[in-house]
Design a protein around this motif. Sequence first.
Motif, PDB file in Angstrom:
ATOM      1  N   TYR A 108     -21.052  -0.371  26.759  1.00  0.00           N
ATOM      2  CA  TYR A 108     -21.070  -0.596  25.559  1.00  0.00           C
ATOM      3  C   TYR A 108     -20.455  -1.801  25.134  1.00  0.00           C
ATOM      4  N   TYR A 109     -19.164  -2.082  25.694  1.00  0.00           N
ATOM      5  CA  TYR A 109     -18.460  -3.079  25.419  1.00  0.00           C
ATOM      6  C   TYR A 109     -18.877  -4.525  25.739  1.00  0.00           C
ATOM      7  N   CYS A 136     -22.824  -3.764  16.266  1.00  0.00           N
ATOM      8  CA  CYS A 136     -22.101  -4.736  16.844  1.00  0.00           C
ATOM      9  C   CYS A 136     -21.436  -5.437  15.879  1.00  0.00           C
ATOM     10  N   PRO A 140     -15.325  -5.295  19.517  1.00  0.00           N
ATOM     11  CA  PRO A 140     -15.060  -3.954  20.650  1.00  0.00           C
ATOM     12  C   PRO A 140     -14.021  -3.775  21.206  1.00  0.00           C
ATOM     13  N   VAL A 145     -14.460   1.902  21.894  1.00  0.00           N
ATOM     14  CA  VAL A 145     -15.888   1.614  21.580  1.00  0.00           C
ATOM     15  C   VAL A 145     -17.065   2.547  21.311  1.00  0.00           C
ATOM     16  N   GLN A 205     -10.680  -5.717  14.078  1.00  0.00           N
ATOM     17  CA  GLN A 205     -11.825  -5.584  14.622  1.00  0.00           C
ATOM     18  C   GLN A 205     -12.985  -6.057  13.652  1.00  0.00           C
TER      19      GLN A 205
END
Length: 619
Positions: A108-109, A136, A140, A145, A205
């Motif tokens: 995912y990251y 996105c 992340p 995440v 974030q």
Amino acid sequence: MNSFDSAFEKVCRLVDDFKENESHYLSPKYNEQQARKDYIDRLFIALGWDVNHTEQRNPYRQEVKVEETQINQRRPDYTFYIEPKFKEPKFFVEAKKPSRNLKDPMFYYQTIRYARFSSTPVAVLTDFEEFHILDCRFKPDINTVLKNPNHLCFNYNDYAVKEKFEKIYFLFAREEVAKNSLGEYSDSLPKLKIKGVQPAALKLQQQTIDEEFLEYLDGVREKLAKAFKKNDLNLTSDELTEATQRTIDRLVFIRFLEDKLIEDDDYVSKLGLSKNSWTDFISICKALNAKYNGIVFKEHFIDSQKFSGPELSGFADICLDFSQRNPNGYNYNLIPIHILGSIYERFLGKVVVATDKRVRIDEKPEVRKAGGVYYTPKYIVDYIVQNTVGKLIENKSPKEISKLRFADIACGSGSFLIGVFETLLEYHNNYYWNHHDDAKADGCLFKEGAPVLSIRQKQNILLNNIYGVDIDHQAVEVTQLSLALKMLEDETLATANEMQVLFHEKILPDLTNNIVCGNSLIGTDILEGKMFQSEEERKLNPMDFEKRFPEIMKSGGFDAIVGNPPWGADFSEIELSYLRKSYADIIVRMIDSFMYFVYKSRTILKKSGFYGMILPDVI
């Protein structure tokens, strides 16, 4: 049968085939390359994408870019575009083999970071067995995440359920993406809320990539400024600003070369591990200057700086943080040049201020007065460039275009000139695709049967066509850096080495006579009969277009001038007196600096020339 029904029928056949041989496809022996060829490619073909380029043969006009090998893990497996914007990704797809568990934080990251660097709001992680649609929009965090409630997951059996496949189709089908399905979808998503994560952490974030990277560069600048000052108390504010700027420019450029695989040596990581990091850095820069040329590696006072100790304190840590070894670092292969430009535009709005023993970073007075730096959005740059430069080059041959001159006379970090260069490169690529004989005669390389502009041709486009002026010498440096990065964007280690081995030439052109530091509004006649102190004269930085660009002015001037000139700039009494006298035709009650730039543009433009500028609505 409509497009949806056709896609659904094709995907259902894929589902049946996968189900019939599921145990084979889920075994570790069935690898990612096979999964891509057998299923993932065919899934996106069903969604209307020309993955195999059966229709889109022109390599410069292909909407799907596929990374064929797994050698470089710093590039996404698939990148999708919509014609005609082949430099602006719509979304990325990261592929894995079906035996892997996609709900892996690292997967995912990795996928989200690909999208984030290009400011694309949605990406896909898939092994065909599963299809994960990832949000996105946010930076992340490896620890959280997987917890974003906006991520969506589908099993391959869901593809055969119309109501579930509709979600995938109406987001990722080619025709839907062309209608901005992904933009509308991302706009509909709620703000990030993760249980147990503090609002302050979530706020960080939610920074955009340019906000985050600017903050990072500001931090690097402050660390460097303090280190330089600690090693040499005699350095002035201007020298510290200059030293930190050149050091950061070099680090950014080297990392760009590494991530683009133009250089196969991991220079910055090695500097981070070296006990002689600063000395090694200067040596690397001298070696790269011999190869690349360009302003960034040219000899500078930092190259001969004598520190009280043998090394610049803390520089190794800065390099390690900058390097590929930092898992949270930046991927320069994916950050578009125009985003780097937007970051630099704001970066240039600040300077290092030094007292006897301390340093701090301050906004420039004119930036503070204006309430910040305003960077021109790319879509506005593209619109203006297409309706000026784009119109002038239409239906012309490269030989005819080589005689045209385009300028921005208040170029800042070079956003408009990058746009001009991009337009010229795109036009030349497409022209040569349609005229192979001309491509051979003009020195194009051929890759898999397609003509590719050589480095020498790109150099000539820069030197023949692109000109810029700015009163700030750091802006001039950044513009030259940005154009150099743009020129190397699609190069490889092989093409760069070929330029040196075959032609014994440096890779970057010398843009000293194209992108110049000077005052576009004030000529050297302001100095006649007056004795200015050197500091005041330095600030005025007067310049005559006839002297700096003699051939262009003798031929009647520039063919097009584009840009975003300063509005509401402050002038000294000396400058105002000169401007009122030299621009006496400007008769308005409330005069503004942008008017002088409009007037000046007309005087240095050919009678048949175009100019396109961003102006305030006051007019």
